[in-house]
Design a protein around this motif. Structure first.
Motif, PDB file in Angstrom:
ATOM      1  N   ARG A 218       0.845  -1.329   0.051  1.00 50.20           N
ATOM      2  CA  ARG A 218       0.011   0.020  -0.032  1.00 50.20           C
ATOM      3  C   ARG A 218       0.824   1.358  -0.031  1.00 50.20           C
TER       4      ARG A 218
ATOM      5  N   SER B  81     -13.822   8.265  12.382  1.00 48.12           N
ATOM      6  CA  SER B  81     -12.802   8.537  11.586  1.00 48.12           C
ATOM      7  C   SER B  81     -13.207   9.265  10.155  1.00 48.12           C
ATOM      8  N   SER B  82     -14.597   9.258   9.833  1.00 47.56           N
ATOM      9  CA  SER B  82     -15.018   9.730   8.872  1.00 47.56           C
ATOM     10  C   SER B  82     -14.627  11.431   8.698  1.00 47.56           C
ATOM     11  N   SER B  85      -8.774  13.288   7.034  1.00 48.07           N
ATOM     12  CA  SER B  85      -7.785  12.858   5.935  1.00 48.07           C
ATOM     13  C   SER B  85      -6.436  12.024   6.513  1.00 48.07           C
ATOM     14  N   LEU B 106      -9.349  -0.043   9.325  1.00 49.14           N
ATOM     15  CA  LEU B 106      -9.567   0.952   8.249  1.00 49.14           C
ATOM     16  C   LEU B 106      -9.143   0.489   6.695  1.00 49.14           C
ATOM     17  N   ASP B 107      -8.274  -0.647   6.843  1.00 51.29           N
ATOM     18  CA  ASP B 107      -7.906  -1.228   5.781  1.00 51.29           C
ATOM     19  C   ASP B 107      -6.700  -0.392   5.139  1.00 51.29           C
ATOM     20  N   VAL B 108      -6.086   0.222   5.982  1.00 51.29           N
ATOM     21  CA  VAL B 108      -4.800   0.935   5.422  1.00 51.29           C
ATOM     22  C   VAL B 108      -3.644   0.539   6.058  1.00 51.29           C
ATOM     23  N   SER B 121       0.826  13.379   1.491  1.00 52.86           N
ATOM     24  CA  SER B 121       0.815  11.601   1.540  1.00 52.86           C
ATOM     25  C   SER B 121       2.378  11.151   1.445  1.00 52.86           C
ATOM     26  N   ASN B 141      -7.193   7.844  -1.626  1.00 55.08           N
ATOM     27  CA  ASN B 141      -7.792   9.101  -0.829  1.00 55.08           C
ATOM     28  C   ASN B 141      -8.260   8.599   0.835  1.00 55.08           C
ATOM     29  N   ALA B 142      -7.826   7.253   0.826  1.00 50.06           N
ATOM     30  CA  ALA B 142      -7.948   6.594   2.305  1.00 50.06           C
ATOM     31  C   ALA B 142      -7.192   7.540   3.221  1.00 50.06           C
ATOM     32  N   LYS B 144      -4.623   8.665   6.029  1.00 52.27           N
ATOM     33  CA  LYS B 144      -3.420   8.243   6.283  1.00 52.27           C
ATOM     34  C   LYS B 144      -2.918   8.121   7.714  1.00 52.27           C
TER      35      LYS B 144
END
Lengths: 252, 309
Positions: A218, B81-82, B85, B106-108, B121, B141-142, B144
């Protein structure tokens, strides 16, 4: 009770790695590789839990290149019962990210149904300190990071954690993920006879595709550089000279 | 872009220094919100709202969040979290436990120990105990999710007036129970925020001799540190350990007494402004990073230094 111990093959802690000239990463060609020291502590703790009669089987798992078999054999020689290698890379320079590792481990946990997962708090190569917490999240399990003491009490584990400024003791429901800190134990050296015996222990080889997990990173590593060096220092001849220098620096 | 910074609240008191340094690291990214979660956390929230650069302080008061329990705190952060950024915190034991868990939910990927925020980023972080610095890009966009190694950042000052907002969120399943904190109490400054740190190593030879380091530290109003070798030898407790596996410090003045300078120790103090090494071995690697080196018998030089300050 079964214990699952994820272990990672990393550059030996005594090796000072060099950054490649082109900035693409560190050079691991011909570098001595060993088991991540914190994972070694986790293996030792699992073996002690088996010796105490609580654990019945220790399964070690590694994710990486084919040569990670050596690391698994080391764990088997220390007293683990069987091993699983998930061959996820062909080049030693490919580091599988903790999120992908945690996803693969979650699949292994669902298959193996261990009562406890014990692993190192961080790998000394990428220094991420994340896999245990991520695995706990994906499984919806309790986690206890930075463990310096573990005692099993019925269906719970009482864990002493090394936190800022001291220790914190928590009770986690089992099954749980516990990550080992430095002071949990001192790992044993495997005897020659155990090294020989480890050669005949079961070592299964799988791939990420077997589990349907995508290990594509990722994060893109765009550059790896040497840290900024410090300018050469000065030897002083006496305590008086030292005090004078520090006063002129304005730090006294 | 809006940044959510998770504050470390220990026994109702705010870990102000690491929070103030984290704000410095991330304030260029956008509006900064602070999350204060705990049982009795009004005072901590009030203090956080006074830091400059903070727009909003979210207070999640619930016994489930007391003692920084990672499972409940991570569930809370995910439920809030919504709209953010970036979700981050200082690289304290608390955030290092919570934020990787948040990232996985959050799958990041989590980005640990950020030492420089290049843009929204792109981040720099040390690998191999600080022997290399990696620049990583988290595209897309997920949110960080990252921790900040605060040693290299100056703290923001008090003088702000952020709004305070009570929030509630998920607590997750009750998976773990806090039992006890065993906290070392000391009148000395806190190791990671002290202006001066005096650290002792194996060269001191015994726990009794380690008192030399403590005496010098007290004379200078300094925090006390130790090398891993000194900790392993039983000269000093582990929470004083400076190095890759201990605390990362960057004081104005770092005095290494009887420390040889193993790679893993240097990783914990190499960003100090001025480094002084006092060692009887002229070939000790610590002299290669020291601004001022004194080759001397510790048991003569340290008392002399203490008496002349």
């Amino acid at each position: 009770m079964k214990i699952l111990v994820p272990v990672k093959r990393v550059a030996d802690f005594n090796v000072k790695v060099r950054v490649k000239q082109d900035g693409s990463g560190v050079d691991l060609a011909n570098v001595k590789m060993s088991m991540n020291p914190f994972d070694e502590i986790a293996v030792e703790e699992a073996v002690r839990l088996k010796e105490s009669g609580w654990a019945t089987e220790i399964v070690v798992v590694s994710i990486g290149v084919k040569k990670a078999q050596d690391t698994l054999r080391t764990a088997l020689a220390m007293g683990a019962d069987r091993a699983i290698l998930i061959e996820a890379a062909s080049d030693v320079h490919t580091d599988i990210e903790p999120l992908a590792v945690a996803k693969l481990l979650a699949c292994v946990v669902r298959e193996e149904q261990p009562g406890l997962v014990l692993t190192g708090k961080q790998a000394i190569d990428n220094d991420m300190n994340a896999t245990g917490q991520m695995l706990a999240a994906l499984l919806g399990w309790a986690q206890a990071t930075f463990a310096s003491r573990i005692s099993i009490e019925g269906t719970n584990a009482k864990v002493t954690r090394e936190v800022d400024g001291g220790l914190q003791i928590v009770n986690v429901n089992l099954p749980a993920i516990i990550t080992a800190d430095l002071r949990l134990n001192e790992p044993r050296y495997a005897s020659l006879s155990n090294v020989m015996k480890a050669k005949s222990k079961e070592l299964a080889i799988r791939t990420p595709a077997d589990y349907g997990v995508d290990v594509t990173p990722r994060l893109a590593v765009v550059r790896t550089a040497e840290p900024q060096g410090r300018k050469p220092g000065l030897k002083v001849a006496s305590v008086d000279e030292l005090i004078m220098k520090l006063k002129s620096e304005g730090v006294l | 872009m809006t940044v959510l910074v998770i504050a470390d609240v220990n026994r109702s008191s705010l870990a102000t220094d690491s929070l103030a340094k984290t704000i410095t690291a991330v304030k260029g990214l956008g509006e900064v919100h602070i999350l204060i979660a705990g049982d009795d956390c009004e005072a901590a929230a009030a203090e956080a709202s006074g830091l400059t650069g903070v727009a909003n302080v979210l207070i999640a008061a619930n016994p489930a969040y007391a003692h920084g329990m990672a499972e409940a705190t991570a569930a809370l952060v995910v439920s809030l979290s919504s709209g953010y950024s970036h979700i981050c915190g200082a690289s304290t034991a608390f955030c290092k436990s919570v934020l990787p868990r948040v990232a996985a939910l959050l799958d990041v990927m989590v980005i640990s120990d950020v030492i420089s925020v290049i843009d929204g980023s792109t981040f720099e972080r040390p690998i191999y105990a600080g022997n290399a610095i990696q620049t990583v890009v988290a595209a897309g966009n997920a949110p960080k999710v990252f921790t900040v190694r605060t040693a290299g950042f100056a703290p923001v000052q008090a003088g702000g007036a952020a709004s305070l907002q009570a929030v509630s969120g998920a607590t997750g399943d009750a998976l773990s129970v806090w039992v006890e904190d065993k906290v070392a109490t000391s009148d000395r400054p806190e190791l990671t925020s002290a202006n001066i740190v005096v650290s002792g190593g194996r060269g001191l030879g015994s726990e009794a001799n380690f008192a030399l380091v403590e005496g010098l530290a007290d004379k200078m109003g300094a925090a006390v540190g130790a090398s891993r070798a000194a900790v392993d030898s039983g000269f000093a407790p582990n929470d004083l350990q400076v190095g890759q596996t201990g605390k990362i410090v960057a004081p104005q003045l770092y005095i290494a007494v009887g420390i040889s300078g193993a790679i893993q120790h240097l990783a914990g103090m190499r960003d100090s402004k001025v480094i002084v090494a006092i060692n009887s071995d002229p070939d000790a690697p610590i002299f290669q990073v020291a601004d001022y080196g004194l080759v001397a018998n510790l048991f003569e030089a340290i008392p002399e230094l203490e008496s002349k300050l």
